[in-house]
Design a protein around this motif. Structure first.
Motif, short mmCIF file in Angstrom:
data_model
loop_
_atom_site.label_atom_id
_atom_site.label_comp_id
_atom_site.label_asym_id
_atom_site.label_seq_id
_atom_site.Cartn_x
_atom_site.Cartn_y
_atom_site.Cartn_z
N ALA A 143 0.83 -1.21 0.00
CA ALA A 143 0.00 0.00 0.00
C ALA A 143 0.87 1.26 0.00
O ALA A 143 0.57 2.24 -0.70
CB ALA A 143 -0.92 -0.01 1.21
N LYS A 144 1.96 1.24 0.76
CA LYS A 144 2.84 2.41 0.82
C LYS A 144 3.63 2.59 -0.48
O LYS A 144 4.09 3.70 -0.78
CB LYS A 144 3.82 2.25 1.98
CG LYS A 144 3.19 2.38 3.36
CD LYS A 144 2.87 3.82 3.70
CE LYS A 144 2.44 3.96 5.14
NZ LYS A 144 2.12 5.36 5.51
N MET A 145 3.79 1.52 -1.26
CA MET A 145 4.53 1.61 -2.52
C MET A 145 3.69 2.18 -3.66
O MET A 145 4.23 2.61 -4.68
CB MET A 145 5.05 0.23 -2.92
CG MET A 145 6.22 -0.26 -2.12
SD MET A 145 6.81 -1.87 -2.75
CE MET A 145 8.27 -2.11 -1.73
N MET A 146 2.38 2.19 -3.49
CA MET A 146 1.49 2.59 -4.59
C MET A 146 1.80 3.99 -5.15
O MET A 146 1.77 4.17 -6.38
CB MET A 146 0.04 2.52 -4.13
CG MET A 146 -0.47 1.09 -3.95
SD MET A 146 -2.19 1.03 -3.40
CE MET A 146 -3.01 1.80 -4.79
N PRO A 147 2.10 5.01 -4.33
CA PRO A 147 2.40 6.33 -4.91
C PRO A 147 3.63 6.33 -5.82
O PRO A 147 3.80 7.27 -6.61
CB PRO A 147 2.64 7.22 -3.67
CG PRO A 147 1.94 6.53 -2.56
CD PRO A 147 2.06 5.07 -2.85
N PHE A 148 4.46 5.29 -5.73
CA PHE A 148 5.65 5.20 -6.55
C PHE A 148 5.48 4.18 -7.69
O PHE A 148 6.44 3.74 -8.30
CB PHE A 148 6.85 4.83 -5.67
CG PHE A 148 7.01 5.74 -4.48
CD1 PHE A 148 7.56 7.00 -4.63
CD2 PHE A 148 6.55 5.35 -3.23
CE1 PHE A 148 7.68 7.84 -3.54
CE2 PHE A 148 6.66 6.19 -2.14
CZ PHE A 148 7.22 7.44 -2.30
#
Length: 242
Positions: A143-148
C-alpha cells in the motif's frame, strides 16, 4: 510523528509544546536543538519588529499635513520615516535569517547525490526509528509503494521494524527499516531516478542505489552488510503497478 511533520509544526508555531511535540523533543537531540533554534529566531524577529510609537505621533502627523497644505513644501513625513524604519527592520530580519543554520531545517541541495541524501537521512532519524518495532505486514508495504507505481509481488522476506513516507531531497520516498543479516537495513524507494547501480561506503555504513524504472531503490546498512545481495532479493519481488 516523523521528522518532517515535527519540523513543519515547529516552523509554523515555535512555541507549540503539545504532548506529541514534547515526546519528539525528548526522543531526539536533533529535534531538541531544532526547537531551540526556532524559539531563538522567533524571539529575534519579535525584538526586531518591536518599534515604539512616539507619544507625539498624532501632533507630528497633523503638523506635517498642515505644513504641506499651507506651503506646498515637501518634507520627510513621519510616515516616510516609519517606512524607512520598517525597511531597516526588514533588513535586520534578513540578517538574522542569514545567521540561522538552515542546514538543520532544509533538505540537502538538489545537486547532492542520492547516496549523500540517503546517508544523511539515516543518520538524522537513527535515534528515533532505532527504538521502533511496528512488525509491518507485507500488505501495508504494498500500500505504501502505490504512490511510486510499484507493489510487492510476494511476501517481503525480512522483518520490518518501521514503514512510512518521508521527504527525500526534492522528492518523496518510501522509508522502511528491516532486519538484514548483520543488523538493521534502511530502504528508500523514491521517484528520483538514477541511470546505473552505485555502491557506496560512508560514515561506517554501506549502501547501494539501484535503478528501478523511473524510480530508485536505495539500501543503507552497517558496514559489512551485503546490501548488494539484499537489493537483488528485494528487486526481484518489487513489481511495477502496470
Amino acid at each position: 510523528m516523523d521528522e518532517l511533520e515535527f519540523r513543519r509544526r515547529i516552523m509554523s508555531d515555535p512555541k507549540e509544546r503539545s504532548s506529541e511535540i514534547v515526546d519528539a523533543i525528548k526522543a531526539d537531540n536533533a529535534n531538541s536543538k531544532f526547537a531551540e533554534d526556532a524559539l531563538e529566531l522567533d524571539a529575534h524577529i519579535a525584538k526586531a519588529m518591536a518599534v515604539d510609537v512616539p507619544e507625539d505621533l498624532v501632533d507630528r502627523i497633523l503638523f506635517n499635513q498642515t505644513s504641506y497644505s499651507e506651503y506646498n513644501v515637501v518634507r520627510p513625513s513621519f510616515a516616510r520615516r516609519a517606512m524607512a524604519t520598517a525597511a531597516s527592520v526588514a533588513f535586520v530580519f534578513g540578517l538574522l535569517v542569514g545567521q540561522v543554520n538552515w542546514g538543520n531545517i532544509l533538505v540537502p541541495p538538489a545537486q547532492a547525490s542520492i547516496a549523500d541524501i540517503a546517508i544523511k537521512h539515516v543518520m538524522d532519524e537513527k535515534p528515533f526509528v532505532g527504538r521502533i518495532d511496528e512488525n509491518v505486514p507485507s500488505s501495508q508495504i504494498s500500500a505504501k509503494m502505490m504512490p511510486f507505481d510499484h507493489k510487492l509481488g510476494t511476501h517481503f522476506p525480512y522483518h520490518v521494524y518501521y514503514l512510512n513516507h518521508c521527504g527525500f531531497g526534492s522528492e518523496n520516498a518510501l522509508h522502511m527499516v528491516f532486519q538484514g543479516e548483520k543488523g538493521k537495513v534502511t530502504l528508500f524507494l523514491t521517484s528520483m531516478p538514477t541511470k546505473q547501480a552505485v555502491d557506496f561506503v560512508q560514515q561506517g555504513m554501506a549502501g547501494i542505489v539501484e535503478p528501478m524504472g523511473n524510480a530508485s531503490l536505495i539500501l543503507v546498512g552497517e558496514e559489512g552488510e551485503n546490501v548488494a545481495k539484499i537489493a537483488e532479493n528485494i528487486a526481484n519481488i518489487i513489481k511495477p503497478m502496470s
